[in-house]
Scaffold this active site. Structure first.
Site, PDB file in Angstrom:
ATOM      1  N   ASN A 106       4.089  -6.417  -9.521  1.00 19.73           N
ATOM      2  CA  ASN A 106       4.437  -6.557  -8.105  1.00 19.73           C
ATOM      3  C   ASN A 106       3.178  -6.591  -7.273  1.00 19.73           C
ATOM      4  OD1 ASN A 106       6.227  -6.640  -5.806  1.00 19.73           O
ATOM      5  ND2 ASN A 106       5.712  -4.500  -5.413  1.00 19.73           N
ATOM      6  N   HIS A 108       1.794  -5.727  -3.377  1.00 20.76           N
ATOM      7  CA  HIS A 108       2.178  -4.951  -2.204  1.00 20.76           C
ATOM      8  C   HIS A 108       1.043  -5.009  -1.176  1.00 20.76           C
ATOM      9  CE1 HIS A 108       4.188  -1.803   0.104  1.00 20.76           C
ATOM     10  NE2 HIS A 108       3.026  -1.204   0.218  1.00 20.76           N
ATOM     11  N   SER A 135      -2.491  -4.641  -3.113  1.00 18.07           N
ATOM     12  CA  SER A 135      -2.518  -4.045  -4.456  1.00 18.07           C
ATOM     13  C   SER A 135      -1.553  -4.792  -5.370  1.00 18.07           C
ATOM     14  CB  SER A 135      -2.084  -2.571  -4.392  1.00 18.07           C
ATOM     15  OG  SER A 135      -2.896  -1.830  -3.489  1.00 18.07           O
ATOM     16  N   ASP A 144       6.904   0.914  -5.298  1.00 15.23           N
ATOM     17  CA  ASP A 144       5.501   0.612  -4.936  1.00 15.23           C
ATOM     18  C   ASP A 144       4.559   1.670  -5.503  1.00 15.23           C
ATOM     19  OD1 ASP A 144       6.604  -0.328  -1.619  1.00 15.23           O
ATOM     20  OD2 ASP A 144       6.459  -1.534  -3.446  1.00 15.23           O
TER      21      ASP A 144
END
Ligand code: GRF
Length: 203
Positions: A106, A108, A135, A144
């Site tokens: 992911n 973020h 990030s 997250d």
């Protein structure tokens, strides 16, 4: 390696990944793009690139679990080696995350562990931070909160607004995600327990 990308919005990160994976020497192929919103422009980008798409509309499900089960089934049809969340705006259940443990990434828009969740740019401004950034992390059950793989910084200028800051961060996202995805496809990134590793070394 087979890459599946999940999107929810404009898909500018998807576009960066499409552009990168088209380079002759890129060690992976985006085999499908999945989305939770039928009207997301990201789907148009995938279609224009000739990439198969699927939509699992979360408004058609009366539970988070029901949506995740349907989404997981669609994803698994494509047998991904890596599952890339790119502007994907759904909180995923623990069961879903476990199914893709160690192969789900992911991006973020903050320097984690600062500012998990939403409105990260305004929060950095309100805090008077001098730097901000993006990030990329392995996805775990902590929202997250998974082990960070790579970050990129931007400087906050006195006249920055949430919008101008978002633009600076997005530019870095488009540079960093293709690099990290290349590393993953080359087998250089692993999640060993709760430790992210690069070439076998803890990051
Ligand atoms: C942006 O806020 C970006 O920082 C985050 O997801 C949002 C949309 O990205 N990663 P995209 O244009 O849909 O890739």
């Amino acid at each position: 390696p087979r890459i599946v990308v999940l999107v929810s919005g404009s898909g500018s990160n998807l576009q960066a990944l499409i552009n990168a994976t088209r380079e002759r020497d890129f060690p992976g192929e985006i085999v499908a793009v999945g989305c939770n919103r039928p009207d997301a422009y990201a789907l148009e980008r995938a279609k224009q690139a000739g990439i198969e798409t699927f939509t699992v509309d979360h408004t058609l499900f009366d539970s988070r679990e029901g949506f995740d089960v349907a989404l997981k089934a669609e994803i698994e049809r494509h047998s991904p080696d890596v599952l890339v969340l790119a502007g994907f705006m759904r909180i995923l259940t623990a069961d879903f995350v476990r199914a893709f443990h160690g192969i789900m990434l992911n991006i973020h828009p903050s320097l984690l562990p600062k500012y998990t969740g939403l409105n990260t740019h305004q929060r950095a401004l309100d805090a008077g931070d001098e730097t901000h950034g993006v990030s990329i992390h392995f996805v775990t059950e902590d929202l997250d909160g998974g082990p960070v793989i790579a970050q990129a910084e931007v400087n906050i200028a006195s006249d920055d607004t949430a919008e101008t800051l978002a633009g600076k961060v997005l530019t870095k996202e488009h540079i960093l995600y293709p690099i990290v995805l290349r590393w993953f496809c080359e087998g250089r990134l692993q999640l060993l327990g709760d430790q992210a590793c690069f070439d076998g070394h803890p990051i």
